[in-house]
Design a protein around this motif. Structure first.
Motif, PDB file in Angstrom:
ATOM      1  N   SER A   1       0.985  -0.970  -0.096  1.00  0.00           N
ATOM      2  CA  SER A   1      -0.028   0.023   0.159  1.00  0.00           C
ATOM      3  C   SER A   1       0.933   1.420  -0.249  1.00  0.00           C
ATOM      4  N   TRP A   2       0.374   2.466  -0.352  1.00  0.00           N
ATOM      5  CA  TRP A   2       1.025   3.546  -0.394  1.00  0.00           C
ATOM      6  C   TRP A   2       1.484   4.249   0.934  1.00  0.00           C
TER       7      TRP A   2
ATOM      8  N   THR B   1       2.676   0.011   9.576  1.00  0.00           N
ATOM      9  CA  THR B   1       3.228   0.770  10.810  1.00  0.00           C
ATOM     10  C   THR B   1       2.853   2.184  10.873  1.00  0.00           C
ATOM     11  N   ARG B   2       2.746   2.991   9.795  1.00  0.00           N
ATOM     12  CA  ARG B   2       2.481   4.338   9.704  1.00  0.00           C
ATOM     13  C   ARG B   2       0.783   4.556  10.642  1.00  0.00           C
TER      14      ARG B   2
ATOM     15  N   ASN C   1      -6.777  18.944  10.020  1.00  0.00           N
ATOM     16  CA  ASN C   1      -5.558  18.212   9.363  1.00  0.00           C
ATOM     17  C   ASN C   1      -4.530  17.680   9.956  1.00  0.00           C
ATOM     18  N   THR C   2      -4.190  17.694  11.444  1.00  0.00           N
ATOM     19  CA  THR C   2      -3.360  17.747  12.011  1.00  0.00           C
ATOM     20  C   THR C   2      -3.518  16.641  13.329  1.00  0.00           C
ATOM     21  N   TYR C   3      -2.807  16.311  13.788  1.00  0.00           N
ATOM     22  CA  TYR C   3      -2.843  15.458  15.072  1.00  0.00           C
ATOM     23  C   TYR C   3      -3.652  16.230  16.386  1.00  0.00           C
ATOM     24  N   LEU C   4      -3.323  17.570  16.283  1.00  0.00           N
ATOM     25  CA  LEU C   4      -4.115  18.286  17.313  1.00  0.00           C
ATOM     26  C   LEU C   4      -5.591  18.516  16.951  1.00  0.00           C
ATOM     27  N   ALA C   5      -6.062  18.256  15.894  1.00  0.00           N
ATOM     28  CA  ALA C   5      -7.518  18.326  15.691  1.00  0.00           C
ATOM     29  C   ALA C   5      -8.300  17.252  16.307  1.00  0.00           C
TER      30      ALA C   5
ATOM     31  N   GLU D   1      -3.774  10.956   4.087  1.00  0.00           N
ATOM     32  CA  GLU D   1      -3.522   9.329   4.255  1.00  0.00           C
ATOM     33  C   GLU D   1      -2.504   9.289   5.380  1.00  0.00           C
ATOM     34  N   GLN D   2      -1.407   9.823   5.542  1.00  0.00           N
ATOM     35  CA  GLN D   2      -0.590   9.614   6.455  1.00  0.00           C
ATOM     36  C   GLN D   2      -0.973   9.999   7.913  1.00  0.00           C
ATOM     37  N   LEU D   3      -1.780  10.631   8.066  1.00  0.00           N
ATOM     38  CA  LEU D   3      -2.343  11.004   9.359  1.00  0.00           C
ATOM     39  C   LEU D   3      -3.373   9.935   9.825  1.00  0.00           C
TER      40      LEU D   3
END
Length: 301
Positions: free
Chosen positions: A91-92, A96-97, A165-169, A245-247
């Motif tokens: 997958s893209w 683990t991400r 669109n951040t972890y803090l959201a 997608e990376q988050l």
């Protein structure tokens, strides 16, 4: 001397109320057996979904789609684990991400919620200031609203802060759950005021009192709160706030795998096992502290 001896003998003898009260508390062997059987049956029913999740991860596809479904696997296989590895490695975004994103969101959100809820509950429980009752009433009132009611206001606030669109959201709203503040306040009220006053006389400041006296004495409360918050954040999909997608967290990856069709049901069963195993492990580690008696249960002013 005889009258004094009779008085001593009288006080040594248990009163009728105590004898009657003790008999009411004692259960017979038959009552204990029935209670044990009922608790055993309830335990089996509660453990059944966990057993089925474990067996589904070891089932080949023909057993996964068998009807009526079977709880236990007949021909255990590790093909589902290898299929998940091949699927996610191609997958893209690596698998683990997704796991790392979930650990970041869950870890920071849980620690932050316990800390902020405890800091806010301490003045409400042990200090008097104008508007105290009104603030606590607002906290209790906030428990009546479901997530669907506050979803749009939360999204507007997150967008206004510029952290969409951040972890803090996802992490920041987890700090403000009213249930944690309510739970911590109720437990902190059980701590005797004399204990805090003694610490102040010894020269301890408010933060020293909070971290050295308050938090150790309410350890079962904040560990229970940590378990609830951990389970909530671990199952969060980040929908509405995380577009990259990376988050995305692990729960989102599960939905994507299952949506791929019947051929991916085996890999989806393995992901379900991974998602369920981490919260269960966290609960097993903390359960001894959660069920322990409060250290202040016998303390009175």
């Amino acid at each position: 001397m005889n009258s004094l001896k009779r008085k001593k003998d009288y006080y040594k003898k248990p009163s009728r109320w105590k004898i009657r009260h003790t008999k009411q508390l004692n259960r017979s062997m038959a009552g204990n057996t029935i209670l044990f059987v009922i608790m055993g049956i309830c335990g089996v029913f509660m453990a059944l979904p966990l057993v089925m999740i474990l067996n589904n991860a070891l089932k080949p596809l023909d057993e996964l789609f068998r009807y009526p479904p079977q709880i236990f696997v007949r021909n255990p296989s590790l093909d589902n684990f290898s299929d998940l590895y091949v699927l996610m490695s191609s997958s893209w975004v690596p698998f683990t991400r997704y796991v790392l994103n979930t650990l970041i969101i869950t870890g920071l959100g849980t620690v932050g919620h316990v800390l902020f809820a405890s800091l806010a509950a301490y003045p409400l429980a042990k200090h008097d200031f104008p508007g105290k009752k009104f603030l606590f009433s607002m906290v209790v009132l906030s428990l009546m609203f479901s997530y669907n009611v506050t979803a749009i206001p939360n999204y507007m606030i997150i967008s206004w802060l510029g952290i969409n669109n951040t972890y803090l959201a996802v992490i920041l709203p987890a700090f403000a759950y009213g249930l944690g503040l309510y739970l911590m306040k109720q437990f902190m009220e059980q701590i005797p005021d004399s204990l805090i006053e003694s610490a102040r006389l010894d020269g301890a400041g408010e933060f020293r009192i909070f971290f050295s006296i308050i938090m150790p004495n309410v350890k079962p409360a904040w560990l229970t709160l940590a378990i609830f918050q951990f389970q909530t954040l671990w199952a969060n999909t980040g929908s509405g706030f995380l577009r990259s997608e990376q988050l995305k967290p692990l729960q989102y990856a599960l939905y994507q795998i299952v949506a791929g069709g019947p051929a991916r049901q085996g890999a989806g069963a393995v992901v379900q096992l991974i998602i369920a195993a981490i919260p269960i492990t966290f609960f097993i580690i903390c359960q001894s502290n959660v069920i322990e008696t409060m250290t202040t249960s016998g303390m009175k002013d």
